[in-house]
Scaffold this active site. Sequence first.
Site, PDB file in Angstrom:
ATOM      1  N   GLY A  69       0.820  -1.216   0.000  1.00  0.00           N
ATOM      2  CA  GLY A  69       0.000   0.000   0.000  1.00  0.00           C
ATOM      3  C   GLY A  69       0.848   1.257   0.000  1.00  0.00           C
ATOM      4  O   GLY A  69       0.548   2.228  -0.721  1.00  0.00           O
ATOM      5  N   CYS A  70       1.909   1.250   0.777  1.00  0.00           N
ATOM      6  CA  CYS A  70       2.782   2.429   0.871  1.00  0.00           C
ATOM      7  C   CYS A  70       3.544   2.647  -0.436  1.00  0.00           C
ATOM      8  O   CYS A  70       3.756   3.782  -0.863  1.00  0.00           O
ATOM      9  CB  CYS A  70       3.743   2.278   2.040  1.00  0.00           C
ATOM     10  N   THR A  71       3.924   1.555  -1.078  1.00  0.00           N
ATOM     11  CA  THR A  71       4.616   1.650  -2.365  1.00  0.00           C
ATOM     12  C   THR A  71       3.672   2.197  -3.434  1.00  0.00           C
ATOM     13  O   THR A  71       4.052   3.081  -4.212  1.00  0.00           O
ATOM     14  CB  THR A  71       5.177   0.278  -2.770  1.00  0.00           C
ATOM     15  N   ALA A  74       3.163   5.938  -2.804  1.00  0.00           N
ATOM     16  CA  ALA A  74       4.369   6.691  -3.183  1.00  0.00           C
ATOM     17  C   ALA A  74       4.519   6.761  -4.702  1.00  0.00           C
ATOM     18  O   ALA A  74       4.855   7.826  -5.250  1.00  0.00           O
ATOM     19  CB  ALA A  74       5.601   6.051  -2.549  1.00  0.00           C
TER      20      ALA A  74
END
Length: 178
Positions: A69-71, A74
Amino acid sequence: MRKFVFLFVLLVVSVASIRALSLTGEVPAAGSVAPTFKLTTNEGKEASLADFKGKWVVLYFYPKDFTSGCTLEAHNFQRDLAKYEQANAVILGVSVDTADSHKSFCAKEGLSFKLLADTGGTVSQQYGSTMEYNGATYSARNTFIIDPTGKIAKVFVKVSPAGHSDEVLAALAALQKT
């Protein structure tokens, strides 16, 4: 004896509740002055909110480098970076990961905006953006648009990484029209 047990249980519950509240903090409201900070970047330099006075700041909190999710979140901010620059805005990502982790994450994922290391979680707490998972404290997925004077213009809480950059760009455009 029952009174003592009741009072003891009440005390334990109260202390636990207070601790939980102090850990998460409150999300600052739109219109309030953005809490100041000074954190180490993925480049190993210090960055503060004051460094970006006169610009719009998209301050986004996320749980962990190298997670799906963070990738995705970003990558979407990176994809739209030119649009943010045209809007006189900078992207700053914040998590409790180290500056070295951020450096590796940026290199692996081709990110050219700053990621800030909030290893103590202090800034995440100031922005009401902490969460607990398996006994560890992480930054919660919240985003703040801060205007060029340092006031919070828009707050996004518990965001979904997919499509979030589009949502932020739309809000930024609306804010800049008013």
